[in-house]
Structure formats: structure tokens, C-alpha cells
Scaffold this motif. Structure first.
Motif, PDB file in Angstrom:
ATOM      1  N   CYS A 109       0.841  -1.207   0.000  1.00  9.31           N
ATOM      2  CA  CYS A 109       0.000   0.000   0.000  1.00  9.31           C
ATOM      3  C   CYS A 109       0.872   1.252   0.000  1.00  9.31           C
ATOM      4  O   CYS A 109       0.587   2.213  -0.721  1.00  9.31           O
ATOM      5  N   GLY A 113       0.496   3.908  -3.321  1.00  3.82           N
ATOM      6  CA  GLY A 113      -0.266   5.137  -3.100  1.00  3.82           C
ATOM      7  C   GLY A 113      -1.623   4.912  -2.470  1.00  3.82           C
ATOM      8  O   GLY A 113      -2.534   5.725  -2.619  1.00  3.82           O
ATOM      9  N   LEU A 114      -1.784   3.814  -1.773  1.00  3.92           N
ATOM     10  CA  LEU A 114      -3.040   3.527  -1.088  1.00  3.92           C
ATOM     11  C   LEU A 114      -2.897   3.850   0.390  1.00  3.92           C
ATOM     12  O   LEU A 114      -1.789   3.908   0.921  1.00  3.92           O
ATOM     13  N   GLY A 115      -4.055   4.027   1.050  1.00  7.19           N
ATOM     14  CA  GLY A 115      -4.024   4.325   2.478  1.00  7.19           C
ATOM     15  C   GLY A 115      -3.892   3.085   3.326  1.00  7.19           C
ATOM     16  O   GLY A 115      -3.378   3.108   4.438  1.00  7.19           O
ATOM     17  N   GLY A 116      -4.402   1.976   2.813  1.00 10.75           N
ATOM     18  CA  GLY A 116      -4.346   0.734   3.573  1.00 10.75           C
ATOM     19  C   GLY A 116      -5.229  -0.323   2.958  1.00 10.75           C
ATOM     20  O   GLY A 116      -5.770  -0.138   1.865  1.00 10.75           O
ATOM     21  N   VAL A 117      -5.356  -1.442   3.670  1.00  9.25           N
ATOM     22  CA  VAL A 117      -6.265  -2.511   3.241  1.00  9.25           C
ATOM     23  C   VAL A 117      -7.067  -2.981   4.449  1.00  9.25           C
ATOM     24  O   VAL A 117      -6.675  -2.764   5.589  1.00  9.25           O
ATOM     25  N   LEU A 118      -8.196  -3.626   4.159  1.00  4.95           N
ATOM     26  CA  LEU A 118      -8.961  -4.287   5.211  1.00  4.95           C
ATOM     27  C   LEU A 118      -8.711  -5.784   5.099  1.00  4.95           C
ATOM     28  O   LEU A 118      -8.830  -6.360   4.023  1.00  4.95           O
ATOM     29  N   LEU A 145      -8.219  -2.731   9.897  1.00  4.90           N
ATOM     30  CA  LEU A 145      -7.599  -1.779   8.979  1.00  4.90           C
ATOM     31  C   LEU A 145      -6.084  -1.835   9.173  1.00  4.90           C
ATOM     32  O   LEU A 145      -5.582  -1.590  10.260  1.00  4.90           O
TER      33      LEU A 145
ATOM     34  N   VAL B  97      -8.097   0.906   0.601  1.00  8.48           N
ATOM     35  CA  VAL B  97      -8.358   2.242   1.102  1.00  8.48           C
ATOM     36  C   VAL B  97      -7.528   3.181   0.239  1.00  8.48           C
ATOM     37  O   VAL B  97      -6.305   3.150   0.284  1.00  8.48           O
ATOM     38  N   THR B  98      -8.213   3.973  -0.609  1.00 10.34           N
ATOM     39  CA  THR B  98      -7.487   4.732  -1.628  1.00 10.34           C
ATOM     40  C   THR B  98      -7.872   6.207  -1.617  1.00 10.34           C
ATOM     41  O   THR B  98      -9.011   6.553  -1.311  1.00 10.34           O
ATOM     42  N   PRO B  99      -6.934   7.088  -1.958  1.00  7.81           N
ATOM     43  CA  PRO B  99      -7.275   8.508  -2.060  1.00  7.81           C
ATOM     44  C   PRO B  99      -7.982   8.850  -3.376  1.00  7.81           C
ATOM     45  O   PRO B  99      -8.605   9.903  -3.490  1.00  7.81           O
ATOM     46  N   PHE B 120      -9.619   8.892   2.942  1.00  6.63           N
ATOM     47  CA  PHE B 120      -9.541   7.853   1.917  1.00  6.63           C
ATOM     48  C   PHE B 120     -10.916   7.246   1.697  1.00  6.63           C
ATOM     49  O   PHE B 120     -11.762   7.254   2.587  1.00  6.63           O
TER      50      PHE B 120
END
Lengths: 218, 200, 214
Positions: A109, A113-118, A145, B97-99, B120
């Protein structure tokens, strides 16, 4: 044409006290050993290390702990390294454990460029502590998260590198390396073989050169 | 789910077979609907598709016409998010979880999460009953490798469907693709179909 | 056959040709010696096709398993990075994983990564129990001090909740079912009561109880 190929001295100059350093390899295999020597020679201290494990005492990545250069490690396992276990018990190092699959997703991530994953991994275990539990719209299913991880410097071991920074891996030496290559502000590479541009083969490239900043000269 | 990017790297033989069988009311998940008569465009032309989940339909006027006429539902997803949602399904994750899309129409109806003061979108996985994959080479066990830009969505969809059918240009003996050149591991592939040779 | 090999051999009976399987370290790792032909082995560090232990010139850094042992790759192997490796784990592509166990609860909870206060880390175990289609625990029935490892509730930190399908020990095989722990095999010469004395929860004895070979 030197391209991204850099001398040992130039690479040593990149390391500073207090940096976060991600390192490829697992259980001493596929570890960027020449770059680890550069870290030691740079004299940088108080590092935070992100890696799958802490290798063996005073071997490969384990040498950073042996030389007391690391204040904190984010990892999935330290059991093979008696020195790190002893340092943890003596309160000389901070250890943050992350399940291995979640650790690699967090780094992915960071690189993508992602904020995260579940993920379901770690639900109902100690991993829940300090993490947000998210219920997904409609289904009511619960997930943890896991947020993105990045580093100041990424240390990557590759089988082949070309002057543009394109990399290829071999067998299980690949492991964490292609993910780390994407997730650091400065990506450094220790390659077994330096190739000409286009010599690796377009479909054989495991990490596109765009992610790579410097390749250690032979 | 169908691989390919504007027809490049689409499993043309499998698409032709779908048209021949006339299977109707399909939901197609793909990067795009190519052009009329090309790749996925053939399914649109044959009016076999009820819903399209894609990143754009701008290159296929027939898709646009069917959408305006109300016979085709179109769900547009940003291209990077589409790839990541398919990947989330294939990788056994609950969401990514993406911007991308924050503050745009893409945000409508979606959950947001704040991490360290940044917002996000929570984007849910997309999976399918079938993935139709195009590969350059396959071994008899089902290990796949791709050629250049024909790779595109193919390795992602190969991870994300209940049944994975791969159409390969060459089917070679096990061991002929070396382990480092395998892109899609055989463990996700269910069926192999040789691509019909057009020349020679 | 010694106890450890007997457990490994019995656990390997769950595999069938075409399965891709992940093995933990210790007794689970020995299952590969007893698997039917056609089973392939996955390792967390990014490979399907782990073969026999390498010797001499076969020993290379590029082919090593998750416990750092060099192996010879089998025909039709494939290599990938750690993220794809765990994608395969979490998304149910592996037919089975065989893991060690410290405690197993009546409801299928598994604790196998640490004792309380342990400081080694969970490695890939939490992902494995959250996605692999069949979770098999291969272990000795009791701890070295004789205390039960099959318990009402785990007191050790959990690896996963309600995740175990089968427990294979040197004395018995137990399935985890919605009704509770079902005793399906008992070692030749032992009775269900012998097993019951060594576990905390009440066992349900299968109506088709089988004998386990010595």
C-alpha cells in the motif's frame, strides 16, 4: 553509460541517524548484504528497520542489530535472532509485530499510493490492539484496517539490474524485495549481476526501473 | 471478467465462442469495451451484456448508445481503483483504502476513513463467476506468462474469479516456462484453451 | 516409525493429487515425505513447487523455504513475491496447511505462535489460518510436562479464532465440528477413554471410530 549505477561512497553518504530503513530478504536469503555493509560503514544509528524477520545473530540483516544501530524494528518474526530477543528482553530495542501477510500488504500500500487494506488476518488476536476495526457497508463483515507503511530508504537485493534500474529476481530470493522497491523515498539496489539496457528481457523484469534510485556498482 | 486493454490482450477465441453461444444478460467487468466489433466490443454489438463495470466506454459508441437507450447499465470505476478492487478480491482482502476519487462523484455512497488526517475511500472487492484470461504461454499445469502490454488486467482477473479459463497462444510442457518467468501461478487456473492459430 | 513421523504420515493423508499445500516447521514439514504424488508445496517466501532438500551444488540461495532450508524445485514450479504469496494464502487457493499447535480450544480456536509473554512474532501463521481451505494441526497430544494441549479455552495468545479443521496427534485424530470435538481415530491399543483423560473438553466419539495404525 552509468545511469543509476553509483559508487559505494555515494551510497554510504545516503544514510543518516534516525532514518527508517526497509530491507528485503527472509531468513538470511535474498538479503542485500553489500548494502547492509554500507549502512554499517556509514555510522548511521538510531534506525527503524522494517523487514520480514531479523535474520540470525550477526548474519546478513542481523549485523545491524549486532552493531546496535537499530532502535526499533517492525517485523513478523525475531525468533531466529538470539541477540534481538535478548535486546528486547533488556528493553534495548522496540519491536512491533505484524502478521507477515499484513506486513507485506502494508508495504505494498505504501508503494502503491493507497491508504491501507482491510483484512481478516489478526481478528480476535492481540493484533487487534491499536487497530481500527471496520465494518464493511452492507455485509456487516468485520475487518482490521492495516495502514500503509513507507520508509526513508529501501534496501533491495536483485539477481540482475540494468543502468535504468530495471530489476529481475530469482526463485525465493524475490520475497519482500519487489515490494520494498516501491515503498521508499530512496530505493537502493544490491544486484548480483549488472546487465546492459534491454539485456534482462522486458517480460522478465520484476521491478520497473522507475522505482529505483541507485544501484550499487560492482 | 475479461482481460485486455482496448482489445490488446483479450481472449479473442473465448469472446467469439460466447457470441456463438449467445449467452445473454452477462455482467462484464473489464478495463473498457474496446471498439465495435473488436474484443469485448463484440459482446456489446451482439447485445449479450446487461451490465458493464469498466473504467471508460468512450471508445465504443455502441456501448454509449445502449446505455442511453437504457438497455445497458454502466458502472464507471477509476482505472487504478478498478485494478485494485479486482486485486482485493483476488488477494483475499476485505477492501482497499485509496485517495483516488475523494471529493468526486466516485465518493457517492461510499464509506470514508481518515488516517493521519487524510481522507480515503473504502473501495470494496470485485469478483466474478468467470475470468476469461489471455496468456502468451501456458504449461499443461496452468502456469501462465504474458507478452508485453498484453499482460494488463489478465494476471489480476486470474486471481479474482470462481472459474478461471485461460486462452493461451502456446501451450507448452510442464517445466518449459521457468519458475521466474511464471506470472500467474497454476493454482488459480481451472481450464486451458489453445488459441486458434490465424497464420500458418 | 517414531511418533513424529507417524503424525506427519497421518496428516499427509488429507492431501490429494493436484493439491497445493503449505507446511509449517517441525512435524508439519515432515508431511512432504508422505504425500501422494502430484501434491505441490507452497512456501510463504514466494514459491510453489518446493521439492526435496538440496545437497551439494543444488544448494543455492534462490531456492530456500520459509524455515531457511535450501530445496530443489520440482517441475512446473513458479516464483512470486511475498504479497502474491499471501494473496494465494488468504484467498483460499491452498487446499491445506499443516501447522504445529500449542493449544486448541473446543470451538477450533488455535494458539500456536507464542506462549504468554513470548517475544518471537507470529510470522505468517495468522494469514494461513485465515484463508487456507483446510487447517490441520499436527502435534503431540500433550505438552512435554503432560498438561493437555486440547483445552476448553485457549489461555495462550490466539493465532486465529474457530479456524482448525483437523487435529492429528500420535494417539488420535480429532475433527472440529459445530457440535464440538469429534474423535474419529484412536491409536491401535488405546480406548476413547484413554484420549478423554488427556484433554479438557468433552469429546464426542464418532459412530464410525477408526483405528490408527502404529
Amino acid at each position: 553509460m552509468p545511469g543509476k549505477i553509483r559508487s559505494r561512497d555515494e551510497i554510504i553518504a545516503q544514510f543518516k541517524d534516525g532514518q527508517t530503513v526497509m530491507c528485503g530478504g527472509m531468513h538470511n536469503h535474498g538479503t542485500p548484504n553489500a548494502l547492509i555493509q554500507c549502512v554499517i560503514d556509514s555510522g548511521a544509528r538510531h534506525l527503524t528497520v522494517i523487514s520480514i524477520d531479523s535474520a540470525d545473530a550477526n548474519l546478513t540483516l542481523g549485523r545491524l542489530f549486532h552493531h546496535r544501530l537499530v532502535d526499533k524494528i517492525i517485523t513478523s518474526y525475531i525468533g531466529r535472532n538470539t541477540e534481538v530477543v535478548a535486546m528486547l528482553e533488556a528493553g534495548e530495542i522496540e519491536v512491533e509485530f505484524v502478521p507477515q501477510g499484513s506486513l507485506v500488504e502494508r508495504v505494498r500500500c505504501g508503494g502503491a499510493g493507497l491508504g491501507g487494506v482491510l483484512t481478516k488476518t489478526g481478528l480476535g488476536t492481540v493484533v487487534e490492539e491499536g487497530r481500527q476495526i471496520v465494518e464493511v457497508n452492507g455485509t456487516g463483515e468485520k475487518y482490521l484496517l492495516e495502514t500503509a507503511l513507507r520508509a526513508d530508504i529501501g534496501l533491495v537485493r536483485a539477481r540482475m539490474a540494468d543502468p535504468l534500474g530495471n530489476l529481475a529476481y530469482r526463485g525465493t530470493m524475490r520475497n519482500f524485495n519487489p515490494l520494498i522497491a516501491t515503498a521508499a523515498d530512496l530505493t537502493l539496489v544490491d544486484a548480483d549481476m549488472l546487465m546492459d539496457v534491454d539485456e534482462i528481457g522486458i517480460d522478465r523484469i520484476g521491478t520497473p526501473g522507475v522505482y529505483v534510485d541507485m544501484v550499487l556498482a560492482k | 471478467m475479461i482481460g485486455g486493454f482496448m482489445g490488446c490482450g483479450s481472449p479473442h477465441g473465448l469472446i467469439d465462442e460466447l457470441v456463438r453461444q449467445g449467452k445473454k444478460d452477462l455482467t462484464v467487468i473489464a478495463n473498457d469495451t474496446a471498439r465495435p466489433g473488436v474484443g469485448i466490443g463484440k459482446l456489446i454489438s451482439a447485445k449479450l451484456v446487461k451490465k458493464v463495470v469498466a473504467s471508460h466506454i468512450g471508445t465504443n459508441p455502441e456501448t454509449q448508445a445502449q446505455m442511453i437507450a437504457g438497455s445497458l447499465e454502466v458502472d464507471l470505476v477509476p482505472q487504478g481503483t478498478l485494478a485494485e478492487r479486482v486485486r482485493a478480491a483476488g488477494f483475499g482482502l476485505g477492501a482497499i483504502v485509496t485517495p483516488t476519487g475523494v471529493g468526486t462523484v466516485v465518493e457517492d455512497g461510499k464509506r470514508t476513513i481518515d488516517i493521519d488526517g487524510r481522507t480515503f475511500l473504502v473501495e470494496l472487492p470485485i469478483s466474478a463467476d468467470f475470468a476469461l484470461v489471455n496468456a502468451k504461454r501456458a504449461d499443461y499445469r496452468g502456469n501462465l506468462s504474458y507478452a508485453f502490454t498484453a499482460r494488463n488486467f489478465n494476471p489480476l482477473i486470474a486471481m479474482a474469479a470462481e472459474v478461471v479459463i485461460a486462452e493461451a497462444e502456446d501451450i507448452v510442457p510442464v517445466g518449459a516456462i521457468d519458475p521466474d518467468s511464471v506470472v500467474t501461478p497454476h493454482v488459480v487456473v481451472d481450464y486451458l484453451v489453445p488459441q486458434e492459430k490465424k497464420n500458418g | 516409525m517414531d511418533i513424529r513421523n507417524r503424525i506427519a504420515k497421518r496428516a499427509a493423508e488429507y492431501f490429494k493429487a493436484g493439491d497445493v499445500v503449505n507446511l509449517g516447521v517441525g512435524i508439519p514439514g515432515m508431511c512432504s515425505d508422505y504425500a501422494v504424488p502430484g501434491v505441490m508445496f507452497h512456501t510463504e517466501n514466494g514459491f510453489i513447487g518446493v521439492g526435496p532438500a538440496a545437497t551439494g551444488v543444488q544448494k543455492v540461495e534462490a531456492f530456500s523455504n520459509a524455515s531457511s532450508t535450501e530445496f530443489v524445485p520440482v517441475f512446473g514450479s513458479c516464483a512470486f513475491d511475498s504479497a502474491e504469496s499471501f494473496a494465494i494464502v488468504r484467498s483460499g487457493r491452498l487446499a491445506a496447511t499443516v501447522l504445529g499447535g500449542l493449544q486448541i480450544a473446543e470451538n477450533g480456536d488455535l494458539a500456536n505462535w507464542t506462549r504468554p509473554g513470548g517475544k518471537f512474532g507470529m510470522g505468517g501463521a495468522m494469514d494461513l489460518v485465515n484463508g487456507v481451505r483446510k487447517v490441520i494441526v499436527a502435534m503431540e497430544l500433550c505438552a512435554k510436562n503432560g498438561s493437555p494441549k486440547i483445552v476448553k479455552d485457549c489461555s495462550y495468545p490466539l493465532t486465529g479464532k474457530r479456524c482448525v479443521n483437523h487435529v492429528v496427534t500420535e494417539q488420535c485424530v480429532i475433527d472440529v465440528t459445530p457440535q464440538g470435538l469429534l474423535l474419529v481415530e484412536v491409536l491401535d491399543g488405546l480406548s476413547p477413554e484413554d484420549i478423554q483423560r488427556q484433554v479438557e473438553p468433552r469429546l464426542i466419539v464418532s459412530s464410525s471410530l477408526k483405528q490408527m495404525e502404529r
